[in-house]
Design a protein around this motif. Structure first.
Motif: not given
Length: 129
Positions: A89-95, A99-103
Motif C-alpha cells: 500500500q505504501i509503494s502504491e501511494i508513493a507511485n 506519477s501525479e507530480h511527474s504529470n
C-alpha cells in the motif's frame, strides 16, 4: 542391591535351621519367598506406573510446546502478511504521488526580488541635506 555373599546366606540358613527347626524351615522359606515376590511385583508395578506418568507428562509437555510453537508461527505469518500488505500500500501511494507530480507541468516560478522596491519619495528624502 544388597551385598549379600554366599557366607552370609549360609550363616542365615544355619541360624534359621537352629531357630525354626527342620519341620518349619521349608514353610518359612516358602512364605518368605512369596512375600518377597509380592514386594518385588508391587515395586515393579509402582515403578512402571511412575515411568508411565513421567512419560505422559513429558508427552503432554511436548504437545503443549508444539502447540505454542504452532501458534507462534501462525502469529509470525499473520504479522509478516500484514507488513507485506502495508508495504504494498505504501509503494502504491508513493507511485501515485510520484506519477501525479511527474504529470503536472512545471509551474512558472515567480521572481523574487531580494531588495524591496524603492519609492521615489524615499529617494528624495535620502538626498536632502
Amino acid at each position: 542391591m544388597f551385598d549379600i555373599g554366599f557366607a552370609e546366606l549360609l550363616i542365615t540358613a544355619v541360624l534359621g535351621l537352629l531357630i525354626l527347626g527342620p519341620e518349619r524351615l521349608p514353610g518359612a522359606i516358602r512364605t518368605g519367598s512369596l512375600w518377597l515376590g509380592r514386594l518385588r511385583r508391587s515395586f515393579n508395578d509402582i515403578r512402571a506406573e511412575i515411568e508411565k506418568e513421567v512419560g505422559a507428562d513429558e508427552i503432554r509437555r511436548q504437545l503443549h510446546n508444539e502447540s505454542v510453537l504452532a501458534s507462534l508461527k501462525e502469529t509470525k505469518n499473520s504479522i509478516s502478511n500484514d507488513i507485506n500488505q502495508a508495504s504494498q500500500q505504501i509503494s502504491e501511494i508513493a507511485n501515485t504521488i510520484h506519477s501525479e507530480h511527474s504529470n503536472d507541468p512545471p509551474a512558472a516560478e515567480p521572481e523574487h526580488n531580494t531588495r524591496p522596491a524603492e519609492s521615489p519619495a524615499a529617494n528624495d528624502q535620502d538626498n536632502k541635506p
